[in-house]
Design an enzyme around this catalytic site. Structure first.
Site, PDB file in Angstrom:
ATOM      1  N   LYS A  17       5.504  -8.481  -2.064  1.00 55.61           N
ATOM      2  CA  LYS A  17       5.971  -8.486  -0.675  1.00 55.61           C
ATOM      3  C   LYS A  17       6.783  -9.749  -0.358  1.00 55.61           C
ATOM      4  O   LYS A  17       6.747 -10.723  -1.123  1.00 55.61           O
ATOM      5  CB  LYS A  17       4.758  -8.356   0.239  1.00 55.61           C
ATOM      6  CG  LYS A  17       3.979  -7.043   0.049  1.00 55.61           C
ATOM      7  CD  LYS A  17       2.826  -6.964   1.047  1.00 55.61           C
ATOM      8  CE  LYS A  17       2.056  -5.655   0.928  1.00 55.61           C
ATOM      9  NZ  LYS A  17       0.979  -5.578   1.962  1.00 55.61           N
ATOM     10  N   TYR A  60       4.940   2.904   5.645  1.00 56.44           N
ATOM     11  CA  TYR A  60       3.656   2.576   6.287  1.00 56.44           C
ATOM     12  C   TYR A  60       3.322   3.514   7.446  1.00 56.44           C
ATOM     13  O   TYR A  60       2.533   3.160   8.321  1.00 56.44           O
ATOM     14  CB  TYR A  60       3.662   1.113   6.740  1.00 56.44           C
ATOM     15  CG  TYR A  60       3.482   0.143   5.586  1.00 56.44           C
ATOM     16  CD1 TYR A  60       2.269   0.041   4.920  1.00 56.44           C
ATOM     17  CD2 TYR A  60       4.527  -0.654   5.155  1.00 56.44           C
ATOM     18  CE1 TYR A  60       2.096  -0.838   3.861  1.00 56.44           C
ATOM     19  CE2 TYR A  60       4.371  -1.539   4.091  1.00 56.44           C
ATOM     20  CZ  TYR A  60       3.145  -1.620   3.456  1.00 56.44           C
ATOM     21  OH  TYR A  60       2.980  -2.491   2.403  1.00 56.44           O
ATOM     22  N   ARG A  69      -5.986  -2.095  -8.007  1.00 53.42           N
ATOM     23  CA  ARG A  69      -6.638  -2.526  -6.751  1.00 53.42           C
ATOM     24  C   ARG A  69      -7.634  -3.644  -7.042  1.00 53.42           C
ATOM     25  O   ARG A  69      -7.779  -4.576  -6.245  1.00 53.42           O
ATOM     26  CB  ARG A  69      -7.349  -1.339  -6.063  1.00 53.42           C
ATOM     27  CG  ARG A  69      -6.432  -0.228  -5.538  1.00 53.42           C
ATOM     28  CD  ARG A  69      -5.559  -0.623  -4.378  1.00 53.42           C
ATOM     29  NE  ARG A  69      -6.285  -1.088  -3.224  1.00 53.42           N
ATOM     30  CZ  ARG A  69      -5.804  -1.061  -1.963  1.00 53.42           C
ATOM     31  NH1 ARG A  69      -4.592  -0.566  -1.709  1.00 53.42           N
ATOM     32  NH2 ARG A  69      -6.497  -1.532  -0.975  1.00 53.42           N
ATOM     33  N   ASN A 111       0.114 -10.546   2.677  1.00 55.91           N
ATOM     34  CA  ASN A 111      -0.865 -10.592   1.584  1.00 55.91           C
ATOM     35  C   ASN A 111      -0.267 -10.331   0.198  1.00 55.91           C
ATOM     36  O   ASN A 111      -0.944  -9.836  -0.698  1.00 55.91           O
ATOM     37  CB  ASN A 111      -2.043  -9.660   1.893  1.00 55.91           C
ATOM     38  CG  ASN A 111      -1.617  -8.219   2.040  1.00 55.91           C
ATOM     39  OD1 ASN A 111      -0.446  -7.895   1.887  1.00 55.91           O
ATOM     40  ND2 ASN A 111      -2.564  -7.348   2.329  1.00 55.91           N
ATOM     41  N   HIS A 161       1.390  -5.126  -2.701  1.00 55.89           N
ATOM     42  CA  HIS A 161       0.915  -3.783  -2.356  1.00 55.89           C
ATOM     43  C   HIS A 161       0.401  -3.112  -3.617  1.00 55.89           C
ATOM     44  O   HIS A 161       0.952  -3.302  -4.697  1.00 55.89           O
ATOM     45  CB  HIS A 161       2.071  -2.945  -1.786  1.00 55.89           C
ATOM     46  CG  HIS A 161       1.745  -1.472  -1.679  1.00 55.89           C
ATOM     47  ND1 HIS A 161       1.027  -0.967  -0.626  1.00 55.89           N
ATOM     48  CD2 HIS A 161       1.997  -0.435  -2.522  1.00 55.89           C
ATOM     49  CE1 HIS A 161       0.863   0.349  -0.821  1.00 55.89           C
ATOM     50  NE2 HIS A 161       1.448   0.691  -1.961  1.00 55.89           N
ATOM     51  N   GLU A 163       4.805   7.203  -3.591  1.00 55.49           N
ATOM     52  CA  GLU A 163       5.425   5.894  -3.363  1.00 55.49           C
ATOM     53  C   GLU A 163       6.425   5.552  -4.469  1.00 55.49           C
ATOM     54  O   GLU A 163       7.486   4.979  -4.196  1.00 55.49           O
ATOM     55  CB  GLU A 163       4.333   4.822  -3.254  1.00 55.49           C
ATOM     56  CG  GLU A 163       3.489   5.011  -1.999  1.00 55.49           C
ATOM     57  CD  GLU A 163       2.245   4.126  -1.950  1.00 55.49           C
ATOM     58  OE1 GLU A 163       1.499   4.232  -0.953  1.00 55.49           O
ATOM     59  OE2 GLU A 163       2.010   3.341  -2.888  1.00 55.49           O
TER      60      GLU A 163
HETATM   61  P1  IDP Z   1      -4.043  -2.471   1.590  1.00 57.06           P
HETATM   62  O1  IDP Z   1      -2.644  -3.035   1.446  1.00 57.06           O
HETATM   63  O2  IDP Z   1      -5.077  -3.389   1.007  1.00 57.06           O
HETATM   64  O3  IDP Z   1      -4.168  -1.050   1.088  1.00 57.06           O
HETATM   65  P2  IDP Z   1      -4.080  -1.357   4.288  1.00 57.06           P
HETATM   66  O4  IDP Z   1      -5.287  -1.305   5.150  1.00 57.06           O
HETATM   67  O5  IDP Z   1      -3.576  -0.097   3.681  1.00 57.06           O
HETATM   68  O6  IDP Z   1      -4.353  -2.464   3.157  1.00 57.06           O
HETATM   69  O7  IDP Z   1      -2.928  -2.016   5.158  1.00 57.06           O
HETATM   70  C1  IDP Z   1      -1.581  -2.004   4.720  1.00 57.06           C
HETATM   71  C2  IDP Z   1      -0.987  -3.366   4.963  1.00 57.06           C
HETATM   72  O8  IDP Z   1      -0.939  -3.608   6.373  1.00 57.06           O
HETATM   73  C3  IDP Z   1      -1.789  -4.553   4.407  1.00 57.06           C
HETATM   74  O9  IDP Z   1      -1.576  -4.784   3.035  1.00 57.06           O
HETATM   75  C4  IDP Z   1      -1.302  -5.687   5.268  1.00 57.06           C
HETATM   76  O10 IDP Z   1      -0.023  -6.174   4.862  1.00 57.06           O
HETATM   77  C5  IDP Z   1      -1.153  -5.000   6.632  1.00 57.06           C
HETATM   78  N1  IDP Z   1      -2.368  -5.139   7.439  1.00 57.06           N
HETATM   79  C6  IDP Z   1      -3.551  -4.485   7.275  1.00 57.06           C
HETATM   80  N2  IDP Z   1      -4.460  -4.861   8.180  1.00 57.06           N
HETATM   81  C7  IDP Z   1      -3.839  -5.802   8.959  1.00 57.06           C
HETATM   82  C8  IDP Z   1      -4.257  -6.565  10.101  1.00 57.06           C
HETATM   83  O11 IDP Z   1      -5.410  -6.469  10.565  1.00 57.06           O
HETATM   84  N3  IDP Z   1      -3.323  -7.413  10.626  1.00 57.06           N
HETATM   85  C9  IDP Z   1      -2.047  -7.521  10.127  1.00 57.06           C
HETATM   86  N4  IDP Z   1      -1.622  -6.824   9.077  1.00 57.06           N
HETATM   87  C10 IDP Z   1      -2.493  -5.967   8.492  1.00 57.06           C
HETATM   88 MG    MG Z   2      -3.354   0.729   1.774  1.00 58.68          MG
END
Ligand code: IDP
Ligand code: MG
Length: 139
Positions: free
Chosen positions: A11, A51, A87, A114, A117, A128
């Site tokens: 990212k 998303y 994961r 973070n 992905h 994807e």
């Molecule tokens: P994942 O990437 O671990 O699968 P998901 O819940 O699918 O997590 O969320 C997708 C992306 O959305 C996350 O990787 C992160 O970048 C963003 N995200 C998820 N939860 C939050 C939040 O509470 N605040 C801000 N961004 C979030």
């Molecule tokens: Mg996810």
């Protein structure tokens, strides 16, 4: 059906912070083979679509802005049990909760920014991957 493939994006924060090489090295050292890869950007339209499942979440707008804020690396990875093992390698969404030794533990800035992905199922890995790559770009 397990495909042994997953899809990843490094990212914008990971690229901006100079972690591209280190993250790719962790992925390769963990036994993943790169089947497709590109250094690119997401348009707002692409980020919204990618998303879409989070469209109702309060962080959706912030997520789309962040994912379009700079270049990303998109890749299709292959390994036995690819989706689950990847994961595990990336760690929990929030780096504060990510296990030691995971990519997000080392390189994520926050739950939103973070670093990486990883697809959450074989079905989404395929969707994807096809979203980002033409058949001729996948090896
Ligand atoms: P994942 O990437 O671990 O699968 P998901 O819940 O699918 O997590 O969320 C997708 C992306 O959305 C996350 O990787 C992160 O970048 C963003 N995200 C998820 N939860 C939050 C939040 O509470 N605040 C801000 N961004 C979030
Ligand atoms: Mg996810």
């Amino acid at each position: 059906m397990a495909t042994n493939r997953t899809f990843t994006m490094l990212k914008p924060d990971a690229i901006e912070n100079g972690h591209m090489g280190k993250i790719l090295d962790m992925i390769i050292q963990a036994g993943f083979t790169i089947k497709a890869m590109k250094y690119t950007t997401l348009s707002t339209e692409q980020a919204k679509k990618f998303y879409e499942v989070h469209a109702e979440r309060p962080f959706y707008g912030e997520l789309v802005d962040y994912m379009t804020s700079g270049p990303i690396v998109a890749a299709i990875l292959e390994k036995e049990n690819a989706v689950a093992d990847f994961r595990t390698l990336i760690g929990a969404t929030d780096p504060a909760e990510a296990a030691e030794g995971t990519i997000r533990k080392y390189y994520a800035e926050s739950k939103g920014r973070n670093a990486v992905h990883g697809s959450d199922s074989d079905e989404n890995a395929e969707i994807e991957g096809k979203f980002h790559f033409a058949a001729s770009e996948i090896f």
